[in-house]
Design a protein around this motif. Sequence first.
Motif, mmCIF file in Angstrom:
data_model
loop_
_atom_site.group_PDB
_atom_site.id
_atom_site.type_symbol
_atom_site.label_atom_id
_atom_site.label_comp_id
_atom_site.label_asym_id
_atom_site.label_seq_id
_atom_site.Cartn_x
_atom_site.Cartn_y
_atom_site.Cartn_z
ATOM 1 N N SER A 73 13.341 9.909 -10.420
ATOM 2 C CA SER A 73 13.280 10.956 -11.456
ATOM 3 C C SER A 73 12.230 10.684 -12.524
ATOM 4 O O SER A 73 12.494 10.735 -13.724
ATOM 5 N N VAL A 74 11.014 10.408 -12.058
ATOM 6 C CA VAL A 74 9.888 10.153 -12.958
ATOM 7 C C VAL A 74 8.749 11.076 -12.561
ATOM 8 O O VAL A 74 8.517 11.309 -11.373
ATOM 9 N N ASP A 75 8.019 11.597 -13.537
ATOM 10 C CA ASP A 75 6.835 12.400 -13.294
ATOM 11 C C ASP A 75 5.814 11.569 -12.513
ATOM 12 O O ASP A 75 5.658 10.365 -12.767
ATOM 13 N N VAL A 76 5.116 12.176 -11.568
ATOM 14 C CA VAL A 76 4.174 11.459 -10.718
ATOM 15 C C VAL A 76 3.101 10.741 -11.542
ATOM 16 O O VAL A 76 2.782 9.575 -11.281
ATOM 17 N N ASP A 77 2.534 11.400 -12.540
ATOM 18 C CA ASP A 77 1.501 10.757 -13.364
ATOM 19 C C ASP A 77 2.060 9.543 -14.096
ATOM 20 O O ASP A 77 1.411 8.491 -14.160
ATOM 21 N N GLU A 78 3.254 9.683 -14.649
ATOM 22 C CA GLU A 78 3.896 8.565 -15.338
ATOM 23 C C GLU A 78 4.179 7.419 -14.361
ATOM 24 O O GLU A 78 3.965 6.253 -14.678
ATOM 25 N N PHE A 79 4.647 7.764 -13.166
ATOM 26 C CA PHE A 79 4.927 6.762 -12.140
ATOM 27 C C PHE A 79 3.670 5.965 -11.817
ATOM 28 O O PHE A 79 3.689 4.735 -11.773
ATOM 29 N N GLU A 80 2.573 6.681 -11.594
ATOM 30 C CA GLU A 80 1.327 5.990 -11.239
ATOM 31 C C GLU A 80 0.843 5.080 -12.362
ATOM 32 O O GLU A 80 0.380 3.969 -12.095
ATOM 33 N N LYS A 81 0.955 5.515 -13.600
ATOM 34 C CA LYS A 81 0.527 4.681 -14.727
ATOM 35 C C LYS A 81 1.351 3.399 -14.821
ATOM 36 O O LYS A 81 0.832 2.348 -15.167
ATOM 37 N N LYS A 82 2.633 3.511 -14.529
ATOM 38 C CA LYS A 82 3.539 2.378 -14.701
ATOM 39 C C LYS A 82 3.669 1.479 -13.470
ATOM 40 O O LYS A 82 3.805 0.265 -13.598
ATOM 41 N N TYR A 83 3.617 2.060 -12.274
ATOM 42 C CA TYR A 83 3.969 1.312 -11.067
ATOM 43 C C TYR A 83 2.883 1.167 -10.007
ATOM 44 O O TYR A 83 3.123 0.544 -8.977
ATOM 45 N N VAL A 84 1.707 1.756 -10.229
ATOM 46 C CA VAL A 84 0.671 1.735 -9.198
ATOM 47 C C VAL A 84 -0.614 1.122 -9.755
ATOM 48 O O VAL A 84 -0.981 1.357 -10.901
ATOM 49 N N TRP B 113 0.824 -1.195 0.000
ATOM 50 C CA TRP B 113 0.000 0.000 0.000
ATOM 51 C C TRP B 113 0.862 1.250 0.000
ATOM 52 O O TRP B 113 1.867 1.314 0.708
ATOM 53 N N VAL B 114 0.476 2.226 -0.806
ATOM 54 C CA VAL B 114 1.176 3.503 -0.875
ATOM 55 C C VAL B 114 0.157 4.637 -0.853
ATOM 56 O O VAL B 114 -0.934 4.512 -1.398
ATOM 57 N N ASN B 115 0.546 5.721 -0.199
ATOM 58 C CA ASN B 115 -0.304 6.913 -0.207
ATOM 59 C C ASN B 115 0.303 7.929 -1.172
ATOM 60 O O ASN B 115 1.374 7.702 -1.729
ATOM 61 N N GLN B 116 -0.376 9.045 -1.351
ATOM 62 C CA GLN B 116 0.079 10.022 -2.344
ATOM 63 C C GLN B 116 1.459 10.581 -2.004
ATOM 64 O O GLN B 116 2.287 10.777 -2.883
ATOM 65 N N ALA C 117 7.205 10.781 -3.377
ATOM 66 C CA ALA C 117 8.591 10.616 -2.937
ATOM 67 C C ALA C 117 9.332 9.580 -3.783
ATOM 68 O O ALA C 117 10.487 9.804 -4.176
ATOM 69 N N ILE C 118 8.675 8.468 -4.090
ATOM 70 C CA ILE C 118 9.323 7.429 -4.904
ATOM 71 C C ILE C 118 9.539 7.946 -6.322
ATOM 72 O O ILE C 118 10.603 7.749 -6.910
ATOM 73 N N ALA C 119 8.525 8.619 -6.878
ATOM 74 C CA ALA C 119 8.656 9.179 -8.229
ATOM 75 C C ALA C 119 9.832 10.144 -8.295
ATOM 76 O O ALA C 119 10.629 10.099 -9.235
ATOM 77 N N LYS C 120 9.956 10.987 -7.291
ATOM 78 C CA LYS C 120 11.062 11.946 -7.254
ATOM 79 C C LYS C 120 12.402 11.210 -7.149
ATOM 80 O O LYS C 120 13.367 11.564 -7.826
ATOM 81 N N ALA C 121 12.450 10.170 -6.308
ATOM 82 C CA ALA C 121 13.689 9.419 -6.106
ATOM 83 C C ALA C 121 14.182 8.743 -7.379
ATOM 84 O O ALA C 121 15.387 8.592 -7.574
ATOM 85 N N ARG D 251 -7.886 2.292 -2.395
ATOM 86 C CA ARG D 251 -6.472 2.343 -2.016
ATOM 87 C C ARG D 251 -5.580 2.112 -3.235
ATOM 88 O O ARG D 251 -6.042 1.680 -4.291
ATOM 89 N N LYS D 252 -4.283 2.361 -3.055
ATOM 90 C CA LYS D 252 -3.310 2.162 -4.127
ATOM 91 C C LYS D 252 -2.192 1.258 -3.643
ATOM 92 O O LYS D 252 -1.760 1.352 -2.499
ATOM 93 N N SER D 253 -1.714 0.398 -4.540
ATOM 94 C CA SER D 253 -0.646 -0.543 -4.233
ATOM 95 C C SER D 253 0.360 -0.527 -5.372
ATOM 96 O O SER D 253 0.011 -0.286 -6.530
ATOM 97 N N LEU D 254 1.617 -0.797 -5.044
ATOM 98 C CA LEU D 254 2.623 -0.943 -6.097
ATOM 99 C C LEU D 254 2.322 -2.210 -6.886
ATOM 100 O O LEU D 254 1.798 -3.186 -6.342
#
Length: 72
Positions: free
Chosen positions: A35-46, A21-24, A29-33, A52-55
Amino acid sequence: GLRFECTQCGDCCTGAPGFVWVNQEEIEAIAKAISVDVDEFEKKYVRKIGIRKSLVEFPNGDCVFFDTEKRN
């Protein structure tokens, strides 16, 4: 939920499918770590589970961020 500090053993990140489980704030924080845009991160990894949201995981249940070489 379960609260713990990672010991980098890999036991929680591998094996049977489940949820990480991950929150916003964590998503940002993971997206920044990595170096990926948050929207792109969510599409690919969430994935969304109800409200709720999970990796996401590999088909074998391993976390997409688990490094099999380093075991972390």
